[in-house]
Design a protein around this motif. Structure first.
Motif, mmCIF file in Angstrom:
data_model
loop_
_atom_site.group_PDB
_atom_site.id
_atom_site.type_symbol
_atom_site.label_atom_id
_atom_site.label_comp_id
_atom_site.label_asym_id
_atom_site.label_seq_id
_atom_site.Cartn_x
_atom_site.Cartn_y
_atom_site.Cartn_z
ATOM 1 N N PRO A 1 0.975 -1.323 0.002
ATOM 2 C CA PRO A 1 -0.020 0.137 -0.074
ATOM 3 C C PRO A 1 0.767 1.385 0.137
ATOM 4 N N TRP A 2 2.030 1.163 0.614
ATOM 5 C CA TRP A 2 2.779 2.291 0.565
ATOM 6 C C TRP A 2 3.528 2.694 -0.716
ATOM 7 N N ASN A 3 3.482 1.735 -1.792
ATOM 8 C CA ASN A 3 4.265 2.022 -3.157
ATOM 9 C C ASN A 3 3.649 0.523 -3.655
ATOM 10 N N ALA B 1 -0.620 -6.328 4.042
ATOM 11 C CA ALA B 1 -1.030 -5.551 3.212
ATOM 12 C C ALA B 1 -2.402 -4.852 3.700
ATOM 13 N N SER B 2 -3.223 -6.107 4.208
ATOM 14 C CA SER B 2 -4.708 -5.831 4.572
ATOM 15 C C SER B 2 -4.492 -4.734 5.938
ATOM 16 N N LEU B 3 -3.675 -4.921 6.804
ATOM 17 C CA LEU B 3 -3.480 -3.965 7.995
ATOM 18 C C LEU B 3 -2.989 -2.526 7.457
ATOM 19 N N ALA B 4 -2.215 -2.650 6.520
ATOM 20 C CA ALA B 4 -1.628 -1.277 6.384
ATOM 21 C C ALA B 4 -2.713 -0.271 5.369
ATOM 22 N N SER B 5 -3.535 -1.195 4.728
ATOM 23 C CA SER B 5 -4.499 -0.581 3.979
ATOM 24 C C SER B 5 -5.685 -0.279 4.687
ATOM 25 N N PRO C 1 -0.497 5.233 4.392
ATOM 26 C CA PRO C 1 -0.141 4.897 2.763
ATOM 27 C C PRO C 1 -0.948 5.670 1.947
ATOM 28 N N ASP C 2 -0.333 6.205 0.992
ATOM 29 C CA ASP C 2 -1.087 6.712 -0.229
ATOM 30 C C ASP C 2 -1.398 6.133 -1.452
#
Length: 477
Positions: free
Chosen positions: A147-149, A163-167, A473-474
């Motif tokens: 999600p960060w890149n 990725a789920s947690l970061a999203s 994250p963007d």
């Protein structure tokens, strides 16, 4: 409160609001379902989803909180469960076309404990095929992205969970770690992840008997990581190596003033990027500000220890997957076939040699632990690799030097070889690519509470990676 704020809310805060009737588990679940609709087309962290069932379960949790009945440790929380462990009556694919129609007839011990604690499985999270590599992509589910890149990997094999947690699409997630599969994704996604002492968390046969392999927790905060770990751990009737008594780790911040901490910038042989090195040294300053004494040490290890780790893994995966892969090799990923092919040359002598290497490693690091309470080093030598890197044919470079595409950028396998040393991966900063980096907090054998206490003290000073909107994250690529 906006859906995004709810989606990134810590599990502890959500539980507190549930208990005070300030937030409904249904609202919390709805926020993550809405978030998944928004970000999943970009990230692809989830495999099978159970949103309707999860919302119905969240409504039951809401009623339980409203009635003032006693609630359980994870009551009403959305838990992403890695798509390799079992839930009775539901699919488990292991990221493989060979298992696309498999339905489990049992529930894995840690999953049973999560569900018994009131956790709600709303989704399964992506994994590379049979967890055979350290990025997350498969022929069955495609490429999971960071999600960060979005051009880079969230790591693996618990990459979907990270990725789920970061999203913001899960409150907590499970993972497993046989060569770094919890810690690598934790590092690349700015999370906390625990590789517990072998046997601390019960597991399924036959991997419960492999001393490299453990199940563990990933979370956006250290406190949340410990919450899930305290549910997952403990002896189980189906796992003879699960440790007793159950270890409950405190979640309150306790001082680490005066603790002596050893620091190894490269474990003696890794090529480490400047971004990772800089962020690791900044993390060490946080420990110093907490009153710890940090000193650089020479562990005395060399790159040949990775040959021992690979020998063990090839023997294990080669033996367990060879017949399946040979029956229809074209449906399997290149990394799976490569691991099986490596296992064809395996023999008892090579397998035993891996054990001898591990014993020698412990003899060297035990000298460090005789003088220091913890060891800190980077989790990965590079923040990440391309999302579709297969760990076999791709070229990976660090500081302009070519390294092994699978083992050359991950600094985690040595601590699977030292299977009774618990390790927390904690965030250390971000690289120029925007992707986070991480540190490993390594403890003496069986000292899970030490590494968690250090992680809590570290986070208390440093703050959360996801606390503010501008630090999340963007989804750029």
């Amino acid at each position: 409160m906006a859906d995004t704020e709810l989606a990134y809310m810590s599990a502890h805060e959500a539980l507190d609001l549930f208990r005070r009737k300030k937030l409904s588990p249904v609202e919390h679940m709805q926020a993550m379902v809405a978030r998944a609709a928004e970000v999943e087309p970009k990230v692809n962290a989830l495999t099978n989803t159970y949103f309707d069932q999860a919302l119905a379960q969240a409504a039951k949790a809401e009623a339980k909180y409203a009635s003032a009945k006693r609630t359980r440790a994870l009551e009403g929380l959305a838990i992403g469960i890695k798509d390799e462990s079992f839930i009775k009556g539901l699919p488990t694919t292991n990221g493989s076309l060979a298992m696309k129609d498999f339905v489990a007839d049992t529930t894995s011990p840690v999953n049973a404990q999560i569900l018994a604690a009131g956790g709600i499985m709303h989704c399964r999270t992506a994994t590379p095929e049979f967890s055979c590599t350290v990025t997350t992509h498969s022929k069955l589910w495609g490429v999971t992205r960071n999600p960060w890149n979005l051009s880079l990997s969230p790591g693996g094999s618990s990459g979907g969970s990270a990725a789920s947690l970061a999203s913001g699409t899960s409150a907590l997630c499970t993972g497993s770690d046989i060569a770094g599969s919890i810690r690598i994704p934790a590092s690349t996604c700015g999370l906390y992840g625990l590789k517990p002492t072998f046997g601390r968390n019960p597991a399924d046969s036959p991997f419960n008997l492999d001393q490299y392999a453990v199940d563990g927790a990933l979370a956006r905060t250290a406190k949340d990581m410990i919450l899930l770990q305290n549910v997952m751990c403990g002896p189980h009737k189906n796992d003879m190596v699960s440790l007793r008594p159950k270890l409950r780790i405190p979640t309150d911040v306790q001082p680490i003033k005066g603790w002596k901490i050893a620091y190894s910038p490269n474990l003696g042989f890794y090529e480490v990027s400047e971004d990772v090195r800089r962020n690791t040294e900044a993390a060490l300053d946080v420990f110093r500000s907490a009153g710890a004494i940090v000193e650089e040490v020479d562990i005395g290890w060399s790159a040949d220890i990775l040959d021992g780790a690979l020998a063990h893994l090839e023997h294990l995966f080669g033996g367990s997957l060879r017949e399946l892969v040979d029956s229809d090799p074209d449906i399997f990923m290149p990394y799976t076939r490569a691991l099986v092919d490596g296992g064809r040359a395996s023999n008892a002598a090579r397998f035993l040699q891996a054990g001898e290497i591990a014993n020698k490693m412990y003899g060297e690091i035990s000298k460090i632990f005789a003088r220091y309470r913890l060891l800190i080093c980077p989790t990965t030598a590079l923040e990440s690799v391309p999302a579709d890197c297969d760990g076999v044919s791709d070229e990976v470079r660090i500081n302009g030097k070519k390294v092994h595409p699978l083992t050359g950028w991950i600094m985690t396998p040595p601590f699977n070889m030292l299977n009774h040393c618990p390790v927390v991966s904690a965030p250390s900063g971000r690289a120029k690519s925007g992707v986070p980096t991480g540190i490993q907090i390594v403890g003496h054998t069986y000292r899970d509470a030490d590494v968690c206490r250090a992680a809590l003290a570290y986070e208390d000073i440093r703050g959360s990676e996801f606390a503010k909107l501008e630090s999340r994250p963007d989804f750029r690529g």
